[in-house]
Design an enzyme around this catalytic site. Structure first.
Site, short mmCIF file in Angstrom:
data_model
loop_
_atom_site.label_atom_id
_atom_site.label_comp_id
_atom_site.label_asym_id
_atom_site.label_seq_id
_atom_site.Cartn_x
_atom_site.Cartn_y
_atom_site.Cartn_z
CD GLU A 1 24.77 2.00 -22.84
OE1 GLU A 1 24.15 2.35 -21.82
OE2 GLU A 1 25.51 0.99 -22.86
CG HIS B 1 25.44 -1.25 -15.62
ND1 HIS B 1 24.75 -1.97 -14.66
CD2 HIS B 1 24.50 -0.73 -16.44
CE1 HIS B 1 23.45 -1.88 -14.89
NE2 HIS B 1 23.27 -1.14 -15.97
CG ASP C 1 26.33 2.04 -18.16
OD1 ASP C 1 25.16 2.40 -18.34
OD2 ASP C 1 26.81 0.98 -18.61
CG HIS D 1 24.05 -2.54 -23.86
ND1 HIS D 1 23.88 -3.63 -23.04
CD2 HIS D 1 23.58 -1.48 -23.18
CE1 HIS D 1 23.32 -3.25 -21.91
NE2 HIS D 1 23.13 -1.94 -21.96
NE ARG D 2 25.45 -2.52 -19.42
CZ ARG D 2 24.82 -3.31 -18.56
NH1 ARG D 2 25.45 -4.33 -18.01
NH2 ARG D 2 23.56 -3.08 -18.24
CE LYS E 1 23.67 2.53 -14.05
NZ LYS E 1 22.47 1.73 -14.43
CD GLU F 1 22.15 4.12 -18.31
OE1 GLU F 1 21.48 3.90 -17.28
OE2 GLU F 1 22.38 3.26 -19.18
CG ASP G 1 24.16 -6.96 -24.88
OD1 ASP G 1 24.57 -5.86 -24.49
OD2 ASP G 1 23.30 -7.62 -24.25
#
Length: 251
Positions: free
Chosen positions: A34, A49, A36, A7-8, A111, A109, A229
């Site tokens: 993943e 993000h 953003d 995640h990120r 945003k 993703e 994470d």
């Protein structure tokens, strides 16, 4: 096989959505990343993000009010640790150049649920096509109109609606927005919901799964992936379950 998406990037060990976090995720054994994406003032897809740069850089203001050249000069690492002071906000192009030759999956993703960036969908698809990784990318967003637009532009790329609360028969909603998979908040995935997704052959990639208890739950259900994470912890939990199953079968 349940895939592990960082995640990120490995965002508990490095500043989120930076090249340091992405490289750490690869070294940590994550199957995918993943991230953003938003647009700069001059229309460049950038990886960050928040709609504002306040939390993760040394400046203030909206991403859309900075050109890419200005964003690239911001310190995007010191907020996390002084040792990351040279980390910058990467462009999507820079990231894709790095990941293209690697055996990794990707979740982008968009945003654009607060600021509707004009042309974001087209620019992201063009870059994915250019680097030849459309077939291992899923595009998600809380802006489900954007996902429908993506599918109208390109009928092959995989999309997944993000949502945070319980939907009635969410597998039907996924179909209604022309998507093929779902990215729900992990707390919404009760056993009867997981069963419904499985019965309807809709892959599920819950976010953000950080506890061993929930990791085990989704691994045992055979979720398509989890977004976490802690990719190293997730790998350890998955390996321990595999070893336990192997020992059981040998008896």
């Amino acid at each position: 096989m349940t895939y592990i998406f960082a995640h990120r990037g490995s965002s508990k060990d490095c500043p989120e959505n930076t090249m340091a976090a992405f490289k750490k995720a690869f070294n940590d054994g994550a199957d995918g990343i993943e991230l953003d994406v938003q647009l700069s003032k001059d229309g460049v897809p950038v990886i960050i993000h928040d709609e504002k740069v306040d939390r993760t850089t040394n400046r203030k203001g909206y991403v859309v009010d900075y050109t890419y050249e200005e964003l690239a000069q911001l310190d995007a690492g010191s907020w996390f640790s002084k040792g990351f002071s040279k980390e910058a906000i990467p462009s999507l192009q820079l990231f894709l150049e790095w990941i293209a030759p690697l055996p990794m999956l990707l979740n982008i993703e968009l945003k654009n649920n607060i600021i509707e960036y004009n042309g974001l969908e087209e620019k992201v698809l063009q870059l994915l096509h250019h680097y030849g990784i459309m077939d291992r990318t899923v595009i998600s967003s809380f802006n489900h109109y954007s996902l429908v637009k993506i599918r109208k532009i390109n009928g092959y790329v995989q999309t997944a609606p993000l949502y945070s609360s319980g939907l009635f028969e969410p597998w039907e909603y996924v179909k209604a927005v022309c998507s093929q998979s779902a990215h729900p908040n992990y707390k919404s995935l009760h056993p009867y919901i997981m069963k419904g997704f499985k019965t309807n052959n809709i892959p599920v990639r819950p976010y953000t799964v950080n506890s061993q208890k929930w990791m085990k739950y989704f691994f045992e259900w055979g979720s398509e992936a989890i977004i976490t994470d802690y990719p190293i912890l997730a790998r350890d939990v998955l390996n321990s379950l595999s070893h336990s199953k192997s020992r059981f079968l040998q008896k």
